[in-house]
Design a protein around this motif. Structure first.
Motif: not given
Length: 247
Positions: A29, A51, A53, A124
Motif C-alpha cells: 500500500f 499506484q 493508494d 489501508g
C-alpha cells in the motif's frame, strides 16, 4: 514500513529539490503524505500515478499540498482513469488547491475524507492517529502505525507537549525544523528549530529523527548538530530520494 522522501524544503523548493512530500509504503500500500511544490515529478521517479493508494495532507499551505493538483490531473485527464483517490485532510484545508481548475473537472479523480484533528483513521494497513499541532493554520500531525512499526510526522508546528505525546516511542520522527537555533519573533509558536526538535525527540524516546522543512539555504550539517545537542540517536535531513526501511 518504508519511507521515501520526495522533498523536504520549507517555503519553496531549492534547485533539484522539492517541498514536503513523503511516500510511506507497507504491505504493497502506498500512502502519499503531503505533496508540496515539485513533489509530484519526484513521485513519478518512484511510482506511476495510478499506484498511489491514498493521500494524507497535514495542512493547507501550498508547500504541503500544491502538487495535489497535477497528481489529480494526471489521474483524470487520460483515457483509462483509475478509481477515485482517497484524500484525507482537515476541513477546508484543500479548498484553494481543489478550486484551481474549472468546477467539476477533477471531481471523479478523488474522494475527500475530511477529519477532525484528534481523531483516528484507518488508511489501508495504517492506523493513523492525528493531533492538532500549533501553526498559523490548522495543522494535523499524524502517527502512522502498521505491524508494530510507527512513524510520526509533525507537518508544520511550533514546539508543543502534543508533539512529544504524538511521537512517544515512535521508530521514526519526521519533524519540521525550519530554523537551526533561533525561530524569528514573528514565527515563535508556529515553527520549530532543529535544536527544539532534538530536545522533543529525546523526550519522546524516538528511535530515529529526520529533520525536514529546512529553510532554503540552511546548512544541513548545522541543523543536524543543533538537533544532536539534545538528541543522541541517528539524525538525518530530509532530501529528495532519501529512503529508509524500518520494517
Amino acid at each position: 514500513m518504508r519511507l521515501t522522501v520526495l522533498g523536504g524544503c520549507g517555503a519553496w523548493p531549492e534547485a533539484g529539490q522539492a517541498c514536503s512530500g513523503y511516500l510511506v509504503e507497507h504491505d504493497g500500500f502506498r500512502l502519499l503524505v503531503d505533496v508540496g511544490y515539485a513533489a509530484f515529478p519526484r513521485l513519478l521517479q518512484h511510482i506511476t500515478v495510478d499506484q498511489v493508494d491514498a493521500v494524507f495532507i497535514s495542512h493547507g499551505h501550498p508547500d504541503h499540498c500544491a502538487d495535489l493538483n497535477p497528481l489529480l490531473r494526471a489521474r483524470t485527464l487520460r483515457d483509462d482513469p483509475p478509481p477515485p483517490l482517497p484524500v484525507y485532510a482537515l476541513p477546508g484545508a484543500l479548498d484553494a488547491v481543489l478550486a484551481l481548475d474549472r468546477p467539476g473537472m477533477l471531481d471523479a479523480a478523488y474522494v475527500l475524507h475530511e477529519f477532525t484533528a484528534g481523531s483516528g483513521l484507518d488508511i489501508g494497513p495504517f492506523r493513523a492517529e492525528t493531533r492538532l499541532l500549533p501553526h498559523w493554520v490548522p495543522n494535523a500531525g499524524v502517527r502512522l502505525t502498521a505491524d508494530g512499526r510507527t512513524l510520526t510526522y509533525t507537518g508544520d508546528t511550533g514546539p508543543s507537549p502534543d508533539v512529544v505525546e504524538l511521537a512517544r516511542g515512535a521508530d521514526l520522527l519526521l519533524a519540521e525544523a525550519t530554523h537551526v537555533d533561533q525561530v524569528p519573533d514573528d514565527s515563535v509558536g508556529c515553527l520549530s528549530s532543529a535544536r527544539q526538535v532534538g530536545r522533543q525527540a529525546a523526550e519522546a524516546g524516538v528511535g530515529q529523527l529526520i529533520l525536514t522543512h529546512l529553510w532554503p539555504g540552511t546548512d544541513p550539517s548545522a541543523a543536524r548538530a543543533a538537533a544532536a545537542d539534545g538528541y543522541p540517536g541517528q539524525i538525518d535531513v530530509a532530501t529528495a530520494d532519501l529512503s529508509l526501511d524500518f520494517s
